[in-house]
Write a protein that holds these residues in place. Structure first.
Motif, short mmCIF file in Angstrom:
data_model
loop_
_atom_site.label_atom_id
_atom_site.label_comp_id
_atom_site.label_asym_id
_atom_site.label_seq_id
_atom_site.Cartn_x
_atom_site.Cartn_y
_atom_site.Cartn_z
N TRP A 36 0.83 -1.20 0.00
CA TRP A 36 0.00 0.00 0.00
C TRP A 36 0.87 1.25 0.00
CZ3 TRP A 36 0.99 3.18 4.03
CH2 TRP A 36 1.46 2.61 5.22
N VAL A 37 0.28 2.32 -0.53
CA VAL A 37 0.90 3.64 -0.47
C VAL A 37 -0.19 4.63 -0.09
CG1 VAL A 37 2.04 5.50 -1.75
CG2 VAL A 37 2.66 3.12 -2.21
N GLY A 38 0.05 5.40 0.96
CA GLY A 38 -0.83 6.49 1.36
C GLY A 38 -0.09 7.79 1.20
N LYS A 39 -0.73 8.75 0.56
CA LYS A 39 -0.04 10.02 0.28
C LYS A 39 -0.65 11.16 1.08
CE LYS A 39 1.43 8.53 -4.27
NZ LYS A 39 1.45 8.79 -5.70
N LYS A 40 0.21 12.12 1.39
CA LYS A 40 -0.22 13.33 2.09
C LYS A 40 0.44 14.51 1.41
CE LYS A 40 3.39 12.47 5.53
NZ LYS A 40 3.69 12.39 6.94
N VAL A 41 0.05 15.71 1.78
CA VAL A 41 0.57 16.92 1.15
C VAL A 41 2.09 16.96 1.22
CG1 VAL A 41 0.62 19.44 1.30
CG2 VAL A 41 -1.55 18.23 1.51
#
Length: 188
Positions: A36-41
């Protein structure tokens, strides 16, 4: 009445033949992977979560079904180490995100499959996370005893709203994007 019996027998034989031709292939959960990859600003985090079990169903050589259970308690970040990894893993397992104390598993069940040719299938499936079910769509590529897919999931559809700009407009650079990405490899 005689025709009705004949039709009923023909349907029974046809259905029996269809069921007999279906073959269920269980995945090897220890060799199958979910990344999984979760992105944020301000960046992103990546990690893994493990399958508990699952299977693909084939009619002849074509995929005709599938269902999978994911062990959400195995959720872990792979881009961090030490104290920061422990903090992120703990937060992801907390109620702000996946609430793994209460929701130990997530499930995926195929509902529609379209053969696109060359071992590629367009799949629509019911994904259940935190007890909430929504449809997801993706392409599944099958080669030999492996199947792969990549797709995105909108976490807010499963009640995971923590630091979502969709719900907290003034969050600024603490915003986490709603979609997370999954790269799945099945070995069966």
């Amino acid at each position: 009445m005689k025709n009705l019996k004949t039709i009923a027998i023909a349907l029974f034989v046809a259905l029996g033949t269809t069921v007999a031709n279906a073959q269920t292939k269980k995945i090897d959960a220890s060799k199958s992977t979910i990344n999984w990859v979760g992105k944020k600003v301000t960046g992103e985090h990546s990690g893994t979560v493990n399958f508990k079990d699952g299977a693909l169903v084939f009619k002849g050589k074509k995929v005709s079904g599938g269902s999978f259970t994911v062990d959400m308690t195995s959720l872990t970040a792979t881009d961090l180490s030490g104290e920061w990894k422990e903090k992120l893993d703990g937060h992801l397992k907390a109620d702000d995100f996946f609430g793994t104390d209460k929701f130990k598993t997530a499930t995926l069940k195929f509902t529609k499959i379209a053969d696109k040719g060359n071992g590629v299938y367009g799949v629509t499936a019911d994904l259940t996370i935190k007890g909430i079910t929504n449809p997801v769509s993706f392409d599944l590529t099958v080669k030999g005893n492996t199947a792969t897919t990549n797709f995105k999931v909108d976490r807010t559809k499963y009640g995971i709203k923590y630091n979502s700009k969709s719900f907290f407009e003034s969050i600024g650079d603490k915003a986490i994007y709603d979609d997370f990405e999954l790269a799945v490899k099945l070995q069966f």
